[in-house]
Design an enzyme around this catalytic site. Structure first.
Site, PDB file in Angstrom:
ATOM      1  N   HIS A 187      64.171 -26.940  15.453  1.00  0.00           N
ATOM      2  CA  HIS A 187      65.005 -27.287  14.296  1.00  0.00           C
ATOM      3  C   HIS A 187      65.195 -26.087  13.365  1.00  0.00           C
ATOM      4  O   HIS A 187      65.431 -26.247  12.163  1.00  0.00           O
ATOM      5  CB  HIS A 187      64.422 -28.463  13.498  1.00  0.00           C
ATOM      6  CG  HIS A 187      64.017 -29.638  14.315  1.00  0.00           C
ATOM      7  ND1 HIS A 187      64.763 -30.093  15.378  1.00  0.00           N
ATOM      8  CD2 HIS A 187      62.935 -30.468  14.239  1.00  0.00           C
ATOM      9  CE1 HIS A 187      64.164 -31.144  15.928  1.00  0.00           C
ATOM     10  NE2 HIS A 187      63.053 -31.378  15.257  1.00  0.00           N
TER      11      HIS A 187
ATOM     12  N   THR B  17      58.116 -39.200  15.100  1.00  0.00           N
ATOM     13  CA  THR B  17      57.527 -39.810  13.910  1.00  0.00           C
ATOM     14  C   THR B  17      56.668 -41.017  14.264  1.00  0.00           C
ATOM     15  O   THR B  17      55.600 -41.236  13.685  1.00  0.00           O
ATOM     16  CB  THR B  17      58.640 -40.267  12.949  1.00  0.00           C
ATOM     17  OG1 THR B  17      59.618 -39.236  12.846  1.00  0.00           O
ATOM     18  CG2 THR B  17      58.089 -40.585  11.581  1.00  0.00           C
TER      19      THR B  17
ATOM     20  N   ASP C  78      67.093 -32.514  21.377  1.00  0.00           N
ATOM     21  CA  ASP C  78      66.477 -33.562  20.542  1.00  0.00           C
ATOM     22  C   ASP C  78      67.095 -34.920  20.874  1.00  0.00           C
ATOM     23  O   ASP C  78      67.264 -35.781  20.013  1.00  0.00           O
ATOM     24  CB  ASP C  78      66.640 -33.240  19.056  1.00  0.00           C
ATOM     25  CG  ASP C  78      65.557 -33.859  18.182  1.00  0.00           C
ATOM     26  OD1 ASP C  78      64.537 -34.303  18.730  1.00  0.00           O
ATOM     27  OD2 ASP C  78      65.736 -33.898  16.955  1.00  0.00           O
TER      28      ASP C  78
END
Length: 387
Positions: A226, A101, A287
């Site tokens: 994901h 992000t 992750d």
């Protein structure tokens, strides 16, 4: 330097029985069945007797946030960097780093520096250029030149689709990005993969299908992760795999994510195999050190926890122990097939000529006794004595 690992119960990942492995510097030089003679050598050989313990390939993790992630709840919620000690003990010997992000306070230069720090500690590291948003942040001015000129950069990612934190890319933008990465990868002998963060918005994987329909780019140029985040996304992911794509399940999770409908990674693997998805179309990623944020129904940030690199090895064990997934299949999903997807030809399999990345496992439990990377033992369990 020659190192002989004797009496290894080898899973390459397919079972090969009791073997001896001769390592020359960083690579596997010889594999012979126990009892067969090794080729003569005039050099001194350092010998370790593994006493019949299981040996598997070092795991390959296609999504690690080396320099941390997060920040969705402000500066106080930034997650920490991955430490070398944690990485060495995890069972992951090949790591691919990414921004997420935050591509403002974290940069490709930070990512590359951390990759080289971990590599100096004995691991193999690669990176993706870019981040969630388009246009992508790069080190040299373009995705293509990053992939072509910087050895560690093998693709672009993780680009966000179907997520409120992404830049809402069009199918045309995704196709253009994939074309640039693919061409640079061909020129550099790399995968040029576009690693995709998939959110839980209703569009799911449709932007990737549309990009493929509008261009000559194959679905396999995109590697969405994901896919186990929600039941709906999981179902769409199985459809994507049947259409010829690859899917990646995230091994790090939280009780909150599971309660909200996430499919646990080991269950996702078992269900995908039961649905006759080819193992080669499935990968796993940790992750690690990313934020695992929680949002309420209105999209407001509630809290977060950090991903864990060790979760990759744990999920492989859970596939075997809880779902009776054959050991060679579970290991292959976390090593061989990931290496194939990323075109890391010397990784993910114990074979002559490949890098000597391997894990020595406990006799009775799914836990790691030793981690070897590029021919060197980087980690040994404290209560375990070397042979």
């Amino acid at each position: 330097m020659l190192t002989l690992l004797k009496n290894a119960r080898l899973h390459a990942p397919e079972p090969l029985g009791l073997c001896h492995l001769l390592i020359c510097d960083t690579r596997i030089a010889v594999i012979v069945q126990a009892g067969e003679p090794l080729p003569a050598s005039g050099a001194a050989v350092k010998t370790h007797d593994l006493c019949g313990r299981r040996v598997i390939p070092g795991l390959v993790d296609p999504l690690v946030h080396f320099i941390g992630g997060g920040g969705e709840g402000g500066f106080g919620t930034r997650t920490a960097e991955l430490t070398l000690d944690e990485a060495r003990a995890s069972g992951v010997t090949t790591l691919v780093g990414a921004l997420g992000t935050d591509a403002l306070t974290r940069t490709p230069a930070n990512l590359l520096g951390k990759a080289r720090e971990l590599a100096a500690g004995g691991l193999t590291t690669f990176c993706y250029t870019g981040s969630y948003q388009l246009p992508p942040v790069t080190l040299t001015g373009s995705v293509g030149s990053d992939i072509l000129y910087i050895p560690e950069f093998i693709g672009v990612g993780e680009v966000a689709i179907s997520d409120h934190r992404g830049s809402q890319p069009s199918a045309f933008e995704l196709a253009r990005l994939a074309s640039e990465a693919r061409t640079a990868g061909m020129l550099a002998g790399k995968s040029g993969i576009v690693f995709i963060h998939t959110g839980d918005a209703p569009g799911h994987l449709e932007p990737l299908r549309e990009a493929a329909r509008q261009s000559a780019i194959p679905l396999t140029q995109f590697h969405p992760t994901h896919i186990n985040r929600t039941a709906e996304l999981f179902a769409d992911g199985l459809r994507f795999a049947r259409e010829g794509g690859r899917i990646d399940f995230t091994t790090s999770t939280t009780p909150e994510l599971l309660a909200a409908g996430e499919v646990a990674a080991h269950e996702a693997v078992a269900r995908a195999l039961e649905a006759r998805i080819p193992p080669g179309a499935i990968t796993l990623s940790s992750d690690a050190n990313a934020s695992l944020p929680q949002f309420d129904a209105a999209g407001r940030f509630v809290g977060l926890k950090a991903g864990r690199l060790a979760s990759l090895f744990e999920v492989v064990g859970a596939c075997i122990e809880h779902h009776a997934v054959p050991m060679e299949v579970a290991i292959g999903i976390a090593s061989t097939h990931t290496a194939e997807a990323l075109k890391l030809n010397c990784k993910g399999r114990l074979a002559v000529g490949n890098d000597a990345d391997l894990l020595v496992l406990d006799d009775d439990n799914w836990r790691i006794d030793e981690v070897w990377a590029l021919g060197h033992c980087l980690h040994r369990r404290e209560d375990h004595k070397a042979g």
